[in-house]
Write an enzyme that holds these catalytic residues in place. Structure first.
Site, mmCIF file in Angstrom:
data_model
loop_
_atom_site.group_PDB
_atom_site.id
_atom_site.type_symbol
_atom_site.label_atom_id
_atom_site.label_comp_id
_atom_site.label_asym_id
_atom_site.label_seq_id
_atom_site.Cartn_x
_atom_site.Cartn_y
_atom_site.Cartn_z
ATOM 1 N N GLY A 179 2.056 -97.252 6.867
ATOM 2 C CA GLY A 179 0.681 -97.319 6.384
ATOM 3 C C GLY A 179 0.528 -96.834 4.959
ATOM 4 C CG HIS A 180 1.205 -92.830 3.930
ATOM 5 N ND1 HIS A 180 0.170 -92.087 3.430
ATOM 6 C CD2 HIS A 180 1.395 -92.398 5.199
ATOM 7 C CE1 HIS A 180 -0.242 -91.225 4.347
ATOM 8 N NE2 HIS A 180 0.488 -91.394 5.428
ATOM 9 C CB CYS A 181 4.680 -98.514 2.378
ATOM 10 S SG CYS A 181 5.950 -97.265 2.701
#
Length: 506
Positions: A54-56
């Site tokens: 998700g952070h990517c």
């Protein structure tokens, strides 16, 4: 003739080599193109990512935007990415342990890349890279170039120096070399001095928030200039987001007050203004952070503090020193005056840490695995006549879920024992003074006696492994160097053993 044919063949082969593909101006690298990219580009920033992270995904548009800015400028710097789930050998070669991991390579050097640790907005990438590849401060010639420079960034620091050999100019450049994520510049133009109402050589921090600018008036030292920049580079109140998280946790200020407030609240702006009003008194000492309690991505943070959405707005204060410690105001009145008083009392050392605890379940000892909470932990764990083996878990942890049936089997095995107790505690809702939990699951053994000892279990997470450990009195499978007094136990660094979660949240 043969030499000519050979040369033509080599030329054809060279020409046939496909260019490294790009997506949104970002080079897409693989194991067989990594070396080529490092040799071809003098400066290259590489993101190691996972498609499910998700952070990517949140990082991708800002990363691409930064790549586009540099490409349009004709910069020697390129941005690239590697799918570390496909090229796991490449990720392992560069020590990738979480996603996203971003590394900077210079002059084709594979052995010592620099870890990127600045913010995750396009401007952060661009500023950091320019500072790493160019002079510490840009030389500006006139008012127009100054305006362009200031407008290009959220925060910019400018030295107004008619004498560039002065002591202030020298410490300014020393400070500029130490700050990677903020652009610095120098200007001597008389028109620039006049426009910005500057009478003598000084340093100005320009920003697109709060008061708009800050003038330096401290001692002529590098530390004083760095302190000036660090205390003014963030807003009085900063919203916690994917992009601001690195600035929040990577900054010098380790005391944070968090305001959990739903943006949907009818009095949202009024309450936020009160919080900001209180923040003005603690600039440089306490970081004031706003967290939208409505946002799905922030639910884990609420859970960490034992809060539910319906309990917001709420305030919590944390310190990020060797141990994270939480504090809670006694009053639910969140006026600016009350928030200021709470912060004052904390700085005076008059506030005790807040330890979360769920209520003791009525049937906590009904099943073979006993259920512990903060309120009954001491009584059970430090029983003078019983050895207690406890799993500290989180409900969302994948490894905890895998361990659960084995832990239940262990409880069943010792349910009739007079000397051994198998227990578990949800560490997301309960905190204790005696031990600090940094990862899930954590397994600790509390031997019978009056000495309040603790043993960390580091053996196999199997029924035979646990049994061997217990039958040996807590020695077979114990971590090295344990059997320490719990007050002095040396704990590992914070990490989450649920692999996907760990990689997704770094």
């Amino acid at each position: 003739m043969m030499r000519l044919v050979l040369a033509l063949c080599l030329l054809a082969l060279h020409g046939a080599r496909a260019d490294i593909p790009e997506e949104d101006d970002v080079l897409v690298l693989k194991k067989d193109t990594m070396d080529e990219a490092l040799q071809k580009h003098k400066y290259i920033l590489v993101e190691f990512y996972a498609p499910w992270c998700g952070h990517c995904k949140a990082l991708a548009p800002e990363y691409a935007k930064a790549a586009g800015i540099l490409k349009v400028e004709g910069s020697e710097i390129r941005l690239a990415k590697v799918d570390a789930t496909e090229d796991s050998d490449l990720a392992q070669e560069f020590g990738v342990r979480g996603y996203p991991t971003i590394k900077f390579f210079k002059n084709g050097d594979k052995k010592s890349p620099t870890e990127y640790s600045a913010g995750r907005e396009a401007a952060d990438f661009v500023n950091w890279l320019k500072k790493r590849t160019g002079p510490p401060a840009t030389i500006l010639s006139d008012v127009e170039s100054l305006t362009t420079f200031v407008d290009a960034s959220e925060v910019a620091v400018v030295g107004f120096f008619k004498d560039t050999t002065s002591d202030l100019a020298k410490v300014f450049l020393e400070a500029a070399e130490s700050v990677d994520d903020i652009p610095f510049a120098i200007i001597a133009s008389a028109d620039a001095f006049t426009k910005h109402e500057i009478e003598k050589d000084t340093i100005v921090l320009f920003k697109k928030f709060d008061e708009g600018r800050n003038n330096f008036d401290g001692e002529v030292t590098k530390d004083a200039v760095l302190g000036f920049v660090k205390s003014n580079q963030l807003p009085l109140v900063i919203e916690f987001t994917e992009q601001t998280a690195p600035k929040i946790f990577g900054g010098e200020i380790k005391t944070h007050i968090l305001f959990f407030l739903p943006k949907s609240a009818s009095d949202y702006q009024e309450k936020l203004d009160n919080f900001k009003k209180a923040a003005a008194s603690f600039k440089g000492r306490i970081l004031f952070i706003f967290i939208d309690s409505d946002h799905t991505d922030n639910q884990r943070i609420l859970e960490f503090f034992g809060l539910k959405k319906e309990e917001c707005p709420a305030v919590r204060l944390i310190t990020l020193e060797e141990e994270m410690t939480k504090y809670k105001p006694e009053s639910d009145n969140l006026s600016a005056e009350n928030i200021k008083e709470f912060c004052d009392l904390f700085l005076q050392g008059k506030i005790k840490p807040h330890l979360m605890s769920q209520d003791v379940p009525e049937d906590w000892d009904k099943n073979p695995v006993k259920v512990l909470v903060g309120k009954n932990f001491e009584e059970v764990a430090f029983d003078e006549k019983k050895n207690v083996f406890i799993e500290f878990y989180a409900p969302w942890c994948g490894h905890c879920k895998q361990l659960a049936p084995i832990w239940d089997q262990l409880g069943e095995k010792y349910k009739d024992s007079d000397t051994i107790v198998i227990a578990k505690m949800d560490s997301t809702g309960n905190e204790i003074d005696a031990v600090k939990i940094h990862s899930f699951p954590t397994l600790k053994f509390f031997p019978a006696g009056t000495e309040r000892k603790v043993v960390d279990y580091n053996g196999e997470r199997t029924l035979p492994g646990f049994t061997k450990f217990l039958e040996s009195g807590g020695t077979e499978g114990a971590a090295d160097g344990d059997l320490e007094d719990v007050e002095d136990a040396d704990e590992p660094d914070l990490e989450d053993e649920d692999d996907q979660l760990k990689k997704d949240e770094l």
